[in-house]
Design a protein around this motif. Sequence first.
Motif, PDB file in Angstrom:
ATOM      1  N   LYS A  41       0.856  -1.197   0.000  1.00 24.07           N
ATOM      2  CA  LYS A  41       0.000   0.000   0.000  1.00 24.07           C
ATOM      3  C   LYS A  41       0.887   1.239   0.000  1.00 24.07           C
ATOM      4  N   THR A  42       0.652   2.140  -0.957  1.00 24.68           N
ATOM      5  CA  THR A  42       1.389   3.399  -1.031  1.00 24.68           C
ATOM      6  C   THR A  42       0.394   4.548  -0.844  1.00 24.68           C
ATOM      7  N   GLU A  43       0.679   5.431   0.107  1.00 26.10           N
ATOM      8  CA  GLU A  43      -0.219   6.553   0.386  1.00 26.10           C
ATOM      9  C   GLU A  43       0.441   7.858  -0.034  1.00 26.10           C
ATOM     10  N   THR A  44      -0.280   8.666  -0.803  1.00 31.84           N
ATOM     11  CA  THR A  44       0.261   9.925  -1.322  1.00 31.84           C
ATOM     12  C   THR A  44      -0.714  11.064  -1.076  1.00 31.84           C
ATOM     13  N   ASP A  45      -0.198  12.165  -0.530  1.00 34.56           N
ATOM     14  CA  ASP A  45      -0.997  13.389  -0.417  1.00 34.56           C
ATOM     15  C   ASP A  45      -0.843  14.161  -1.719  1.00 34.56           C
ATOM     16  N   ARG A  46      -1.957  14.457  -2.375  1.00 27.58           N
ATOM     17  CA  ARG A  46      -1.937  15.167  -3.661  1.00 27.58           C
ATOM     18  C   ARG A  46      -2.394  16.609  -3.434  1.00 27.58           C
ATOM     19  N   ALA A  47      -1.466  17.542  -3.551  1.00 24.30           N
ATOM     20  CA  ALA A  47      -1.804  18.952  -3.333  1.00 24.30           C
ATOM     21  C   ALA A  47      -2.474  19.528  -4.573  1.00 24.30           C
ATOM     22  N   VAL A  48      -3.554  20.273  -4.363  1.00 26.46           N
ATOM     23  CA  VAL A  48      -4.231  20.953  -5.470  1.00 26.46           C
ATOM     24  C   VAL A  48      -4.384  22.429  -5.130  1.00 26.46           C
ATOM     25  N   SER A  49      -4.363  23.269  -6.157  1.00 26.24           N
ATOM     26  CA  SER A  49      -4.587  24.704  -5.965  1.00 26.24           C
ATOM     27  C   SER A  49      -6.076  24.995  -6.023  1.00 26.24           C
ATOM     28  N   LEU A  50      -6.516  25.956  -5.230  1.00 28.07           N
ATOM     29  CA  LEU A  50      -7.886  26.447  -5.368  1.00 28.07           C
ATOM     30  C   LEU A  50      -7.992  27.252  -6.654  1.00 28.07           C
ATOM     31  N   THR A  51      -9.154  27.229  -7.284  1.00 25.94           N
ATOM     32  CA  THR A  51      -9.423  28.152  -8.388  1.00 25.94           C
ATOM     33  C   THR A  51      -9.661  29.541  -7.797  1.00 25.94           C
ATOM     34  N   ALA A  52      -9.666  30.558  -8.640  1.00 24.79           N
ATOM     35  CA  ALA A  52      -9.911  31.922  -8.166  1.00 24.79           C
ATOM     36  C   ALA A  52     -11.286  32.017  -7.496  1.00 24.79           C
ATOM     37  N   GLU A  53     -12.271  31.308  -8.050  1.00 23.73           N
ATOM     38  CA  GLU A  53     -13.617  31.318  -7.460  1.00 23.73           C
ATOM     39  C   GLU A  53     -13.589  30.710  -6.062  1.00 23.73           C
TER      40      GLU A  53
ATOM     41  N   THR B 213     -17.194  23.319   8.230  1.00 25.91           N
ATOM     42  CA  THR B 213     -17.959  22.626   7.185  1.00 25.91           C
ATOM     43  C   THR B 213     -17.955  23.435   5.891  1.00 25.91           C
ATOM     44  N   ALA B 214     -18.180  24.734   5.999  1.00 32.53           N
ATOM     45  CA  ALA B 214     -18.210  25.599   4.816  1.00 32.53           C
ATOM     46  C   ALA B 214     -16.873  25.562   4.077  1.00 32.53           C
ATOM     47  N   LEU B 215     -15.781  25.645   4.827  1.00 28.14           N
ATOM     48  CA  LEU B 215     -14.463  25.675   4.189  1.00 28.14           C
ATOM     49  C   LEU B 215     -14.157  24.345   3.502  1.00 28.14           C
ATOM     50  N   LYS B 216     -14.536  23.241   4.123  1.00 33.38           N
ATOM     51  CA  LYS B 216     -14.299  21.938   3.504  1.00 33.38           C
ATOM     52  C   LYS B 216     -15.107  21.806   2.205  1.00 33.38           C
ATOM     53  N   GLN B 217     -16.325  22.315   2.218  1.00 33.04           N
ATOM     54  CA  GLN B 217     -17.166  22.241   1.013  1.00 33.04           C
ATOM     55  C   GLN B 217     -16.602  23.121  -0.102  1.00 33.04           C
ATOM     56  N   ILE B 218     -16.120  24.313   0.257  1.00 38.58           N
ATOM     57  CA  ILE B 218     -15.521  25.204  -0.745  1.00 38.58           C
ATOM     58  C   ILE B 218     -14.281  24.552  -1.360  1.00 38.58           C
ATOM     59  N   CYS B 219     -13.469  23.899  -0.520  1.00 33.58           N
ATOM     60  CA  CYS B 219     -12.280  23.196  -1.024  1.00 33.58           C
ATOM     61  C   CYS B 219     -12.670  22.093  -1.999  1.00 33.58           C
ATOM     62  N   ASN B 220     -13.822  21.467  -1.792  1.00 30.65           N
ATOM     63  CA  ASN B 220     -14.299  20.418  -2.704  1.00 30.65           C
ATOM     64  C   ASN B 220     -14.751  21.015  -4.027  1.00 30.65           C
ATOM     65  N   HIS B 221     -15.754  21.902  -3.962  1.00 27.61           N
ATOM     66  CA  HIS B 221     -16.315  22.508  -5.186  1.00 27.61           C
ATOM     67  C   HIS B 221     -17.261  23.639  -4.787  1.00 27.61           C
ATOM     68  N   PRO B 222     -17.170  24.793  -5.452  1.00 28.82           N
ATOM     69  CA  PRO B 222     -18.073  25.905  -5.108  1.00 28.82           C
ATOM     70  C   PRO B 222     -19.550  25.524  -5.154  1.00 28.82           C
TER      71      PRO B 222
ATOM     72  N   GLU C 261      -4.234  23.184  -1.250  1.00 30.73           N
ATOM     73  CA  GLU C 261      -3.050  23.887  -0.749  1.00 30.73           C
ATOM     74  C   GLU C 261      -3.412  25.198  -0.059  1.00 30.73           C
ATOM     75  N   GLY C 262      -2.707  25.492   1.023  1.00 29.40           N
ATOM     76  CA  GLY C 262      -2.852  26.782   1.689  1.00 29.40           C
ATOM     77  C   GLY C 262      -4.113  26.920   2.522  1.00 29.40           C
ATOM     78  N   THR C 263      -4.907  25.852   2.629  1.00 33.25           N
ATOM     79  CA  THR C 263      -6.194  25.924   3.327  1.00 33.25           C
ATOM     80  C   THR C 263      -6.147  25.167   4.651  1.00 33.25           C
ATOM     81  N   ILE C 264      -7.271  25.144   5.327  1.00 31.42           N
ATOM     82  CA  ILE C 264      -7.395  24.379   6.561  1.00 31.42           C
ATOM     83  C   ILE C 264      -7.052  22.904   6.331  1.00 31.42           C
ATOM     84  N   GLU C 265      -7.358  22.371   5.135  1.00 26.27           N
ATOM     85  CA  GLU C 265      -7.042  20.964   4.834  1.00 26.27           C
ATOM     86  C   GLU C 265      -5.542  20.719   4.923  1.00 26.27           C
TER      87      GLU C 265
END
Length: 244
Positions: A1-13, A46-55, A196-200
Amino acid sequence: KTETDRAVSLTAEQAGLYEAVVRETLAEIAGADGFERRGLVMKLLTALKQICNHPAQYLKEDRPRIADRSGKVELLDELLDTILAEQGSVLVFTQYVQMARLLEEHLAERGVRTQFLHGGTPVARREEMVGRFQAGEAPVFLLSLKAAGTGLNLTRAGHVVHFDRWWNPAVEAQATDRAYRIGQTQPVQVHRLIAEGTIEDRIAEMLARKQGLADAVLGSGEAALTELTDAELADLVELRGGAR
């Protein structure tokens, strides 16, 4: 088992929504105490986690445009393109039924065969879905984390994607073990998507840095974070680095 954290940038929105919610909610929290303050902190997390997922998840849009609005969706598309090109199968976990529905719709538009198992799925239907997945008929299995954390044997999956993090590592590990279990004959790649750069990002650092802290402080999930001071909370949720 290999575990990897994949960093993603938020969109401007996403970044704009994130910063607005942090600013407005921290101002409310500063004037609250006790039960009211704890409720506001939970609402913020909760709001921040949802925004990180998708607006669209945070905004509860009825017929949303899904493409090009979320760094996580873009990375998931890239991962799935690679996995499916290699005839692989994948489990995609999210703690939000609404987010899984958005992904189901998005992937259908891309011509990807999926199925979605959640808490409301009848037992007979669950067994049928497991059979379809194990037979290779639907290579992408969307699962709500709580509904699918135990009791499923999904060894067809060579990949597991955690679309959003469950802040109790034991729950996340239980979900991963739907694929990584007795009978599994192939390596399992685990991908955790982190904005990236968020509470996550900060929670991932805490979990990686101190598993003992994770067990003691985060074992009860987000509830433990309601006891942070205003300054600690501001540091936790502040958006760093902006959007791309």
